[in-house]
Design a protein around this motif. Structure first.
Motif, short mmCIF file in Angstrom:
data_model
loop_
_atom_site.label_atom_id
_atom_site.label_comp_id
_atom_site.label_asym_id
_atom_site.label_seq_id
_atom_site.Cartn_x
_atom_site.Cartn_y
_atom_site.Cartn_z
N ILE A 1 0.83 -1.22 0.00
CA ILE A 1 0.00 0.00 0.00
C ILE A 1 0.86 1.26 0.00
N GLY A 2 2.15 1.08 -0.24
CA GLY A 2 3.03 2.24 -0.38
C GLY A 2 3.78 2.66 0.86
N PHE B 1 -3.02 -6.56 -5.77
CA PHE B 1 -1.87 -7.45 -5.68
C PHE B 1 -2.27 -8.86 -5.27
N GLY B 2 -3.57 -9.13 -5.26
CA GLY B 2 -4.05 -10.47 -4.93
C GLY B 2 -4.10 -10.79 -3.45
N HIS B 3 -4.14 -9.78 -2.62
CA HIS B 3 -4.21 -9.99 -1.16
C HIS B 3 -5.50 -9.40 -0.61
N GLU C 1 -8.68 -2.13 -1.35
CA GLU C 1 -8.66 -2.11 -2.82
C GLU C 1 -7.23 -2.21 -3.35
N LYS C 2 -6.31 -1.48 -2.74
CA LYS C 2 -4.90 -1.56 -3.16
C LYS C 2 -4.36 -2.97 -2.95
N ALA D 1 -5.84 0.19 9.29
CA ALA D 1 -5.14 0.87 8.19
C ALA D 1 -5.09 -0.02 6.95
N LEU D 2 -4.84 -1.29 7.15
CA LEU D 2 -4.79 -2.20 6.01
C LEU D 2 -6.19 -2.43 5.42
#
Length: 99
Positions: A30-31, A80-82, A75-76, A69-70
Motif C-alpha cells: 500500500i506504499g 496485488f491479490g491480497h 482495494e490496493k 489501516a490495512l
C-alpha cells in the motif's frame, strides 16, 4: 475466602506475536515501505512500530490500528491479490508453560 492466596502455582505466560514478514509485505503493497510511513498510515509512533517489528510488546492499539489501516486500503491490496487482513492473519497468541 480464596484458597489460592500466596500460592505460586505454575503460571503460564502469554504474549502476542506479530507476523513481521506479512505485516511489512502488506504495508509495502500500500506504499508504506518504511517504518515511518507505516507509523503515519496507522496513527502510531515510529517507536511503537519499531518495537513491534523487533519482537517487543504489542498492545490492542497497535493491533487495531494496524488492521484498520490495512482494511482501509483493501482495494490496493486486492490489486496485488491480497485480502485485507484480520487480527488472526497478523497476530498469534503465544503461551509458554512455566517450569
Amino acid at each position: 475466602m480464596s484458597t489460592d492466596m500466596g500460592t505460586t502455582a505454575n503460571q503460564d505466560t502469554a504474549g502476542i506475536r506479530l507476523d513481521v514478514e506479512r505485516y511489512l509485505l502488506l504495508f509495502r503493497l500500500i506504499g508504506c515501505d518504511t517504518l515511518t510511513k507505516i507509523a503515519a498510515e496507522t496513527g502510531l509512533t515510529f517507536r511503537q512500530v519499531s518495537r513491534a517489528k523487533n519482537g517487543g510488546a504489542i498492545g490492542e492499539v497497535f493491533m487495531t490500528r494496524s488492521v484498520a489501516a490495512l482494511q482501509r486500503n483493501a482495494e490496493k491490496l486486492a490489486e496485488f491479490g491480497h485480502a485485507a487482513p484480520t487480527l488472526d492473519d497478523l497476530f498469534t497468541v503465544t503461551t509458554e508453560t512455566a517450569a
